[in-house]
Design a protein around this motif. Structure first.
Motif, short mmCIF file in Angstrom:
data_model
loop_
_atom_site.label_atom_id
_atom_site.label_comp_id
_atom_site.label_asym_id
_atom_site.label_seq_id
_atom_site.Cartn_x
_atom_site.Cartn_y
_atom_site.Cartn_z
N PRO A 1 -7.42 17.49 -0.43
CA PRO A 1 -8.19 16.28 -0.12
C PRO A 1 -7.63 15.02 -0.79
O PRO A 1 -7.62 13.95 -0.18
CB PRO A 1 -9.60 16.60 -0.64
N LEU A 2 -7.14 15.15 -2.01
CA LEU A 2 -6.52 14.01 -2.68
C LEU A 2 -5.29 13.53 -1.92
O LEU A 2 -5.12 12.32 -1.69
CB LEU A 2 -6.09 14.39 -4.10
N ALA A 3 -4.45 14.46 -1.53
CA ALA A 3 -3.24 14.10 -0.78
C ALA A 3 -3.59 13.42 0.53
O ALA A 3 -2.91 12.47 0.94
CB ALA A 3 -2.40 15.35 -0.54
N ARG A 4 -4.65 13.86 1.17
CA ARG A 4 -5.06 13.24 2.44
C ARG A 4 -5.56 11.82 2.24
O ARG A 4 -5.30 10.95 3.08
CB ARG A 4 -6.12 14.10 3.12
N VAL A 5 -6.26 11.56 1.14
CA VAL A 5 -6.70 10.19 0.88
C VAL A 5 -5.49 9.30 0.63
O VAL A 5 -5.39 8.20 1.18
CB VAL A 5 -7.67 10.13 -0.34
N VAL A 6 -4.57 9.76 -0.20
CA VAL A 6 -3.37 8.96 -0.50
C VAL A 6 -2.61 8.66 0.79
O VAL A 6 -2.21 7.52 1.04
CB VAL A 6 -2.48 9.68 -1.54
N GLU A 7 -2.43 9.67 1.62
CA GLU A 7 -1.72 9.49 2.88
C GLU A 7 -2.45 8.51 3.80
O GLU A 7 -1.84 7.66 4.43
CB GLU A 7 -1.55 10.83 3.58
N ALA A 8 -3.77 8.63 3.86
CA ALA A 8 -4.56 7.75 4.74
C ALA A 8 -4.50 6.30 4.30
O ALA A 8 -4.55 5.40 5.15
CB ALA A 8 -6.01 8.23 4.78
N THR A 9 -4.35 6.04 3.01
CA THR A 9 -4.32 4.65 2.53
C THR A 9 -3.01 3.96 2.85
O THR A 9 -2.92 2.75 2.75
CB THR A 9 -4.59 4.56 1.02
N ARG B 1 0.83 -1.21 0.00
CA ARG B 1 0.00 0.00 0.00
C ARG B 1 0.86 1.26 0.00
O ARG B 1 0.55 2.24 -0.67
CB ARG B 1 -0.96 0.00 1.19
N GLN B 2 1.97 1.24 0.74
CA GLN B 2 2.88 2.38 0.75
C GLN B 2 3.51 2.60 -0.62
O GLN B 2 3.64 3.74 -1.07
CB GLN B 2 3.95 2.20 1.82
N SER B 3 3.87 1.53 -1.27
CA SER B 3 4.45 1.63 -2.61
C SER B 3 3.44 2.19 -3.60
O SER B 3 3.77 3.05 -4.43
CB SER B 3 4.94 0.25 -3.06
N ARG B 4 2.20 1.71 -3.53
CA ARG B 4 1.15 2.20 -4.42
C ARG B 4 0.88 3.68 -4.16
O ARG B 4 0.69 4.46 -5.09
CB ARG B 4 -0.13 1.40 -4.21
N ALA B 5 0.86 4.08 -2.89
CA ALA B 5 0.62 5.49 -2.55
C ALA B 5 1.74 6.37 -3.06
O ALA B 5 1.49 7.48 -3.57
CB ALA B 5 0.45 5.64 -1.04
N SER B 6 2.95 5.90 -2.97
CA SER B 6 4.10 6.67 -3.46
C SER B 6 3.99 6.89 -4.96
O SER B 6 4.19 8.01 -5.46
CB SER B 6 5.39 5.93 -3.12
N GLY B 7 3.65 5.86 -5.70
CA GLY B 7 3.46 6.00 -7.14
C GLY B 7 2.29 6.91 -7.48
O GLY B 7 2.35 7.69 -8.43
N ALA B 8 1.22 6.82 -6.69
CA ALA B 8 0.04 7.66 -6.92
C ALA B 8 0.36 9.13 -6.71
O ALA B 8 -0.12 9.98 -7.46
CB ALA B 8 -1.11 7.23 -6.00
N ARG B 9 1.18 9.43 -5.71
CA ARG B 9 1.56 10.83 -5.47
C ARG B 9 2.26 11.41 -6.70
O ARG B 9 1.97 12.53 -7.12
CB ARG B 9 2.52 10.92 -4.28
N ILE B 10 3.17 10.66 -7.26
CA ILE B 10 3.90 11.12 -8.45
C ILE B 10 2.93 11.31 -9.61
O ILE B 10 2.96 12.33 -10.30
CB ILE B 10 5.03 10.13 -8.81
#
Length: 132
Positions: free
Chosen positions: A83-91, A60-69
């Protein structure tokens, strides 16, 4: 009469966000499509927190890192970025309630661009996160 399924056949894969993917596919290029794609991305990230997803915290951390980019390269309304950044961080964490809350806030921002089917899929995901 229903035909019997051969024992060697595979089950059809289930995709939870068909309406959201269809919305992204038919939206015109630009802001509407990018919001639909961003919504699909964070919904998929949040889905990874459900017990049936069985994704490890590291995955999940790897997916979130890729999603941020990926999300940083998109042209999105300024009001949706936090709000998008908060969802990514929460996941990335373990708390499904925090992820559901962040996703609900983002869904409120994206609501005007979503169709009824997409809204229903996000609502179902929020319910699944709350129940898990």
């Amino acid at each position: 009469m229903i035909a019997a399924v051969p024992p060697f056949s595979l089950n059809a894969p289930a995709f939870r966000f068909r309406a959201l993917a269809a919305l992204a596919g038919r939206a015109p290029l630009g802001g509407e499509r990018e919001m639909a794609l961003a919504t699909l991305m964070v919904a998929r990230l949040a889905e990874g927190m459900l017990p049936e997803a069985t994704l490890s915290p590291m995955a999940r951390q790897s997916r979130a890192s890729g999603a941020r980019i990926w999300l940083s390269a998109m042209t999105l309304p300024a009001v949706s970025r936090i709000p998008l950044a908060r969802v990514v961080e929460a996941t990335e964490g373990e708390n499904r309630a925090t992820a559901a809350e962040a996703l609900a806030v983002f869904a409120g921002v994206a609501n005007a661009m979503l169709d009824p089917g997409s809204r229903a899929e996000i609502t179902d995901l929020l319910g699944a996160l709350a129940a898990a």
